[in-house]
Design an enzyme around this catalytic site. Structure first.
Site, short mmCIF file in Angstrom:
data_model
loop_
_atom_site.label_atom_id
_atom_site.label_comp_id
_atom_site.label_asym_id
_atom_site.label_seq_id
_atom_site.Cartn_x
_atom_site.Cartn_y
_atom_site.Cartn_z
N ASP A 113 -8.20 -3.86 7.44
CA ASP A 113 -7.26 -2.74 7.51
C ASP A 113 -6.75 -2.57 8.94
OD1 ASP A 113 -5.63 -0.73 6.59
OD2 ASP A 113 -7.20 0.75 6.35
N GLY B 106 -6.20 3.26 9.90
CA GLY B 106 -6.48 1.84 9.96
C GLY B 106 -7.57 1.55 10.98
N GLU C 144 0.86 -1.19 0.00
CA GLU C 144 0.00 0.00 0.00
C GLU C 144 0.90 1.24 0.00
OE1 GLU C 144 -3.92 1.79 2.30
OE2 GLU C 144 -2.55 0.48 3.39
N ASN D 194 -12.85 5.70 1.58
CA ASN D 194 -11.78 6.29 2.37
C ASN D 194 -10.58 6.61 1.50
OD1 ASN D 194 -12.96 3.92 4.60
ND2 ASN D 194 -13.03 6.07 5.11
N ARG E 266 -22.68 14.48 -10.56
CA ARG E 266 -22.07 14.83 -11.85
C ARG E 266 -20.58 14.53 -11.89
NH1 ARG E 266 -25.83 19.12 -11.52
NH2 ARG E 266 -24.30 20.46 -10.49
N HIS F 201 -9.96 0.23 0.29
CA HIS F 201 -10.86 0.81 1.31
C HIS F 201 -11.75 1.91 0.71
CE1 HIS F 201 -7.45 3.55 1.65
NE2 HIS F 201 -6.78 2.78 2.47
#
Length: 356
Positions: free
Chosen positions: A248, A283, A112, A194, A202, A191
């Protein structure tokens, strides 16, 4: 190994396990371990978890202890997830011979960052955010998934060449940029909701692109990161085959409130919510099983909630796991009526629920 009197989706059946595989499900005449009608589900697969019980993936050790804790809490396989830090540090964590544990199987790593957006960094350390480098990435071993922001410099060419599963997250990408990333091979959102633009009528952003692009969405279903109505909306939109529950979790999971370290930053956990000094959520402190329970509490059917934490991530990763069917890996969890773990079965070993 034979498990007797298993409650599988409301029906009482027996399960025969041989050489780590499910060989038969039905009425089996031989004796075995009597589960007395306890609920049986496929083992959970957590594709996004940073740590637990005081340990963190970025520590570069203690994966075995983390695996054992996860197994006692329903996870039978997982992707230890790294943070945005110096590349040499990430390399020292992932370029290892993955240990075989007495707990949850380590499938590889979820990287990540650091190829993410500064504007949407969340609890990631801005000092180490950088543009992607495919040669640098190829020097890393054991990476099964990488989260990145496709709007970043060189990200599109990286996605096209990357041989790991690409997940879009910590991103400022709009709908069109996300659609381009999906067309080049991105498979899911990290996630969801988030650390990404919200969904406007739109300007539907990454979530709208995920709908149109038929990709999966990872969701932290701890009751804190996302309101229950949004969880239900995601479920009704993506369904159990495209929605993946993740924890997470960070190192405070399984421990009390207090001060912790996460990705080189100080984190405060208060009332089980982890935050950085500037107030960003850092997390979760929930296990994946707690997220499954929360999904059921929100009104998602039991089987679908468990599928989204087992079958769906298994299919994303291309694994022979996540189903209680003949020929599949015999990763199995046994629970009471309230989904508390009684026992986990991995590789024909019984792992009993212990103290957390």
């Amino acid at each position: 190994m034979i498990l007797k009197n298993c409650n599988i989706n409301g029906e009482i059946k027996d399960i025969r396990i041989e050489n780590g595989k499910i060989r038969e499900i039905g009425q089996i005449s031989e004796h075995g371990k009597d589960l007395n009608g306890a609920k049986v589900f496929p083992g959970l697969i957590d594709i996004h978890t940073h740590g637990c019980i005081g340990y963190d993936t970025m520590d570069g050790s203690r994966l075995t202890e983390m695996s054992e804790y996860l197994a006692r809490n329903g996870v039978t396989s997982w992707l230890p997830t790294t943070m945005t830090m110096e590349m040499d540090t990430i390399k020292s964590v992932v370029n290892i011979d993955i240990p075989k544990t007495n707990g949850a199987e380590i499938l590889g790593f979820h990287m990540e960052g650091p190829y993410i957006s500064r504007n949407r960094r969340g609890a990631q350390n801005a000092a180490y955010i950088k543009a992607p480098d495919i040669d640098e990435f190829r020097s890393l071993r054991n990476i099964k998934m990488v989260t990145l922001a496709p709007e970043q410099y060189k990200c599109m060419s990286f996605i096209k060449e990357c041989d790991a599963i690409v997940s879009i997250g910590h991103t400022d990408a709009d709908y069109n940029c996300t659609m381009q990333a999906i067309e080049l091979g991105a498979k899911c959102l990290t996630h969801t909701f988030n650390a990404m633009p919200p969904m406007y009528h739109r300007a539907p952003g990454p979530i709208g692109a995920a709908i149109d692009g038929d990709i999966c969405v990872q969701v932290i279903c701890d009751g804190l990161h996302i309101h229950k109505s949004m969880i239900k909306m995601l479920y009704r939109t993506f369904g159990r085959d495209r929605m993946i529950l993740i924890s997470d979790s960070m190192r405070a999971t399984g421990l009390n409130d207090g001060e912790y370290e996460f990705g080189g930053q100080r984190i405060t956990v208060k009332r089980s919510v982890a935050r950085t000094p500037d107030g960003a959520i850092a997390g979760s402190t929930s296990t994946l099983l707690q997220c499954v329970r929360k999904a059921i509490e929100f009104g998602i059917p039991e089987k679908d909630a468990f599928d989204m934490a087992s079958k769906t991530p298994a299919e994303l990763l291309g694994l022979n796991k996540g189903k209680l069917e003949q020929g599949y890996d015999a990763d199995i969890i046994v629970t009471d009526e309230n989904y508390n773990i009684i026992m986990t079965v991995i590789d024909e070993k019984y792992i009993l629920k212990g103290s957390e």
